[in-house]
Design an enzyme around this catalytic site. Structure first.
Site, PDB file in Angstrom:
ATOM      1  N   GLY A 277       0.783  -1.235   0.000  1.00 45.44           N
ATOM      2  CA  GLY A 277       0.000   0.000   0.000  1.00 45.44           C
ATOM      3  C   GLY A 277       0.810   1.277   0.000  1.00 45.44           C
ATOM      4  O   GLY A 277       0.328   2.322   0.437  1.00 45.44           O
ATOM      5  N   SER A 278       2.036   1.236  -0.554  1.00 42.26           N
ATOM      6  CA  SER A 278       2.846   2.463  -0.519  1.00 42.26           C
ATOM      7  C   SER A 278       2.251   3.556  -1.401  1.00 42.26           C
ATOM      8  O   SER A 278       2.364   4.750  -1.080  1.00 42.26           O
ATOM      9  CB  SER A 278       4.297   2.174  -0.913  1.00 42.26           C
ATOM     10  OG  SER A 278       4.398   1.851  -2.277  1.00 42.26           O
TER      11      SER A 278
ATOM     12  N   ARG B 243      -5.841  -8.283  -9.076  1.00 40.33           N
ATOM     13  CA  ARG B 243      -6.864  -9.020  -9.833  1.00 40.33           C
ATOM     14  C   ARG B 243      -7.381  -8.168 -10.974  1.00 40.33           C
ATOM     15  O   ARG B 243      -7.493  -6.945 -10.849  1.00 40.33           O
ATOM     16  CB  ARG B 243      -8.030  -9.408  -8.929  1.00 40.33           C
ATOM     17  CG  ARG B 243      -7.647 -10.541  -8.028  1.00 40.33           C
ATOM     18  CD  ARG B 243      -8.648 -10.775  -6.943  1.00 40.33           C
ATOM     19  NE  ARG B 243      -8.019 -11.614  -5.947  1.00 40.33           N
ATOM     20  CZ  ARG B 243      -7.985 -12.948  -5.998  1.00 40.33           C
ATOM     21  NH1 ARG B 243      -8.606 -13.588  -6.958  1.00 40.33           N
ATOM     22  NH2 ARG B 243      -7.353 -13.637  -5.081  1.00 40.33           N
TER      23      ARG B 243
ATOM     24  N   LEU C 222     -10.077  -6.607 -13.248  1.00 37.13           N
ATOM     25  CA  LEU C 222     -11.486  -6.213 -13.097  1.00 37.13           C
ATOM     26  C   LEU C 222     -12.113  -6.125 -14.478  1.00 37.13           C
ATOM     27  O   LEU C 222     -11.517  -5.570 -15.392  1.00 37.13           O
ATOM     28  CB  LEU C 222     -11.566  -4.851 -12.407  1.00 37.13           C
ATOM     29  CG  LEU C 222     -11.052  -4.838 -10.969  1.00 37.13           C
ATOM     30  CD1 LEU C 222     -10.866  -3.415 -10.486  1.00 37.13           C
ATOM     31  CD2 LEU C 222     -12.007  -5.595 -10.051  1.00 37.13           C
TER      32      LEU C 222
ATOM     33  N   ASN D 263      -5.472   3.023 -12.644  1.00 35.51           N
ATOM     34  CA  ASN D 263      -4.458   2.095 -12.135  1.00 35.51           C
ATOM     35  C   ASN D 263      -3.084   2.720 -12.315  1.00 35.51           C
ATOM     36  O   ASN D 263      -2.891   3.589 -13.162  1.00 35.51           O
ATOM     37  CB  ASN D 263      -4.536   0.789 -12.942  1.00 35.51           C
ATOM     38  CG  ASN D 263      -3.537  -0.251 -12.465  1.00 35.51           C
ATOM     39  OD1 ASN D 263      -3.363  -0.454 -11.253  1.00 35.51           O
ATOM     40  ND2 ASN D 263      -2.856  -0.913 -13.385  1.00 35.51           N
TER      41      ASN D 263
ATOM     42  N   HIS E  23       0.863   1.460 -13.136  1.00 32.56           N
ATOM     43  CA  HIS E  23       1.614   0.297 -13.598  1.00 32.56           C
ATOM     44  C   HIS E  23       3.097   0.656 -13.632  1.00 32.56           C
ATOM     45  O   HIS E  23       3.462   1.737 -14.107  1.00 32.56           O
ATOM     46  CB  HIS E  23       1.124  -0.107 -14.994  1.00 32.56           C
ATOM     47  CG  HIS E  23       1.825  -1.316 -15.516  1.00 32.56           C
ATOM     48  ND1 HIS E  23       1.533  -2.588 -15.064  1.00 32.56           N
ATOM     49  CD2 HIS E  23       2.825  -1.450 -16.410  1.00 32.56           C
ATOM     50  CE1 HIS E  23       2.329  -3.450 -15.674  1.00 32.56           C
ATOM     51  NE2 HIS E  23       3.114  -2.786 -16.502  1.00 32.56           N
TER      52      HIS E  23
ATOM     53  N   VAL F 262      -5.615  -5.814 -20.320  1.00 28.78           N
ATOM     54  CA  VAL F 262      -4.629  -5.799 -19.233  1.00 28.78           C
ATOM     55  C   VAL F 262      -3.667  -4.633 -19.457  1.00 28.78           C
ATOM     56  O   VAL F 262      -2.923  -4.621 -20.444  1.00 28.78           O
ATOM     57  CB  VAL F 262      -3.850  -7.138 -19.181  1.00 28.78           C
ATOM     58  CG1 VAL F 262      -2.764  -7.079 -18.109  1.00 28.78           C
ATOM     59  CG2 VAL F 262      -4.801  -8.285 -18.895  1.00 28.78           C
ATOM     60  N   ASP F 263      -3.722  -3.636 -18.571  1.00 23.67           N
ATOM     61  CA  ASP F 263      -2.828  -2.468 -18.643  1.00 23.67           C
ATOM     62  C   ASP F 263      -2.919  -1.764 -19.993  1.00 23.67           C
ATOM     63  O   ASP F 263      -1.919  -1.275 -20.530  1.00 23.67           O
ATOM     64  CB  ASP F 263      -1.370  -2.902 -18.369  1.00 23.67           C
ATOM     65  CG  ASP F 263      -1.219  -3.599 -17.027  1.00 23.67           C
ATOM     66  OD1 ASP F 263      -1.904  -3.203 -16.071  1.00 23.67           O
ATOM     67  OD2 ASP F 263      -0.428  -4.554 -16.937  1.00 23.67           O
TER      68      ASP F 263
HETATM   69  C1  GRF Z   1       3.073  -0.715  -7.650  1.00 26.95           C
HETATM   70  O1  GRF Z   1       4.402  -0.879  -8.020  1.00 26.95           O
HETATM   71  C2  GRF Z   1       2.185  -0.560  -8.851  1.00 26.95           C
HETATM   72  O2  GRF Z   1       2.858  -0.097  -9.958  1.00 26.95           O
HETATM   73  C3  GRF Z   1       1.681  -1.940  -9.112  1.00 26.95           C
HETATM   74  O3  GRF Z   1       1.597  -2.549  -7.851  1.00 26.95           O
HETATM   75  C4  GRF Z   1       2.531  -1.955  -6.968  1.00 26.95           C
HETATM   76  C5  GRF Z   1       1.818  -1.639  -5.698  1.00 26.95           C
HETATM   77  O4  GRF Z   1       2.679  -1.253  -4.691  1.00 26.95           O
HETATM   78  N1  GRF Z   1       0.413  -1.874  -9.807  1.00 26.95           N
HETATM   79  P1  GRF Z   1       2.129  -0.645  -3.354  1.00 26.95           P
HETATM   80  O5  GRF Z   1       1.221  -1.692  -2.708  1.00 26.95           O
HETATM   81  O6  GRF Z   1       1.393   0.612  -3.687  1.00 26.95           O
HETATM   82  O7  GRF Z   1       3.333  -0.393  -2.531  1.00 26.95           O
END
Ligand code: GRF
Length: 208
Positions: free
Chosen positions: A17-18, A98, A100, A114, A116, A151-152
């Protein structure tokens, strides 16, 4: 104005969750005019849920059901209901592992984003930073995009670049990309919350 309704975020995450923390800190610092209405995870002991509780945000584990890479039908309904009940304006995927699709995306049309860890359309999918390192690119980065059925593959909202350095390992490159994510994601959410993002098909522009 006092009592004015704030732009409400629903955050979905499976990991530490950073990115959520970066957004929550940016809200606290007054850089994002929004509030976190609900944090949901498909992983009962995910770090993101613990972080959310620390911030005093509503946080909920919702079981994903019987599949490994997507939500099953019942779970999808539960996710939609929880997010609708929380009256979210934007769904922020922050490491949600996952895919969606269908009903979920229709329920929140154009309102799911999202982040990525690559410069899309290069290196979609898992461990994108490792894909970039193995390929030998000299510039890597991250992308914030709208989520579509692929996907992305949705329209790109913003990208930040970072260099790939000669001594990089997958871990050091990933850390550099994550730092860039923590700048880009709050900035993108802030622009969306201010209504400054204009979408014309695949073209997405920030008006400021
Ligand atoms: C991130 O690197 C993001 O690009 C990817 O998942 C990771 C999530 O990291 N989709 P965090 O949980 O926010 O630290």
């Amino acid at each position: 104005m006092a009592g004015e309704r704030k732009f409400r975020l629903g955050v979905l995450g499976s990991g530490k969750g950073s990115n959520y923390v970066a957004i929550a800190n940016a809200i606290t610092a007054g850089r994002v005019a929004a509030e976190v209405a609900l944090v949901v995870s498909d992983v009962a002991d995910a770090g993101i849920l613990a972080q959310a509780r620390q911030f005093g945000h509503a946080a909920q584990f919702l079981p994903p059901g019987k599949f490994r890479t997507k939500l099953d039908e019942e779970a999808e309904r539960a996710y939609i209901t929880a997010l609708q009940t929380a009256q979210v304006d934007l769904i922020v995927l922050a490491g949600f592992m996952r895919i969606l699709k269908g009903d979920f995306l229709r329920a929140f049309e154009g309102r799911v984003i999202n982040i990525h860890p690559s410069l899309l359309p290069s290196f979609p999918g898992l461990e994108a930073w490792k894909q970039a390192l193995d390929y030998g690119v000299k510039v890597a980065g991250c992308t914030v995009h709208f989520v579509d059925q692929g996907v992305d593959s949705g329209p790109i909202i913003g990208q930040h670049t970072v260099p790939v350095l000669p001594d990089d390992t997958a871990a050091t490159l990933h850390a550099r990309i994550q730092q860039a994510e923590h700048e880009l994601y709050p900035a993108a959410v802030a622009a969306l919350a201010r209504g400054e993002v204009e979408v014309r098909g695949r073209q997405v522009w920030w008006r400021k």
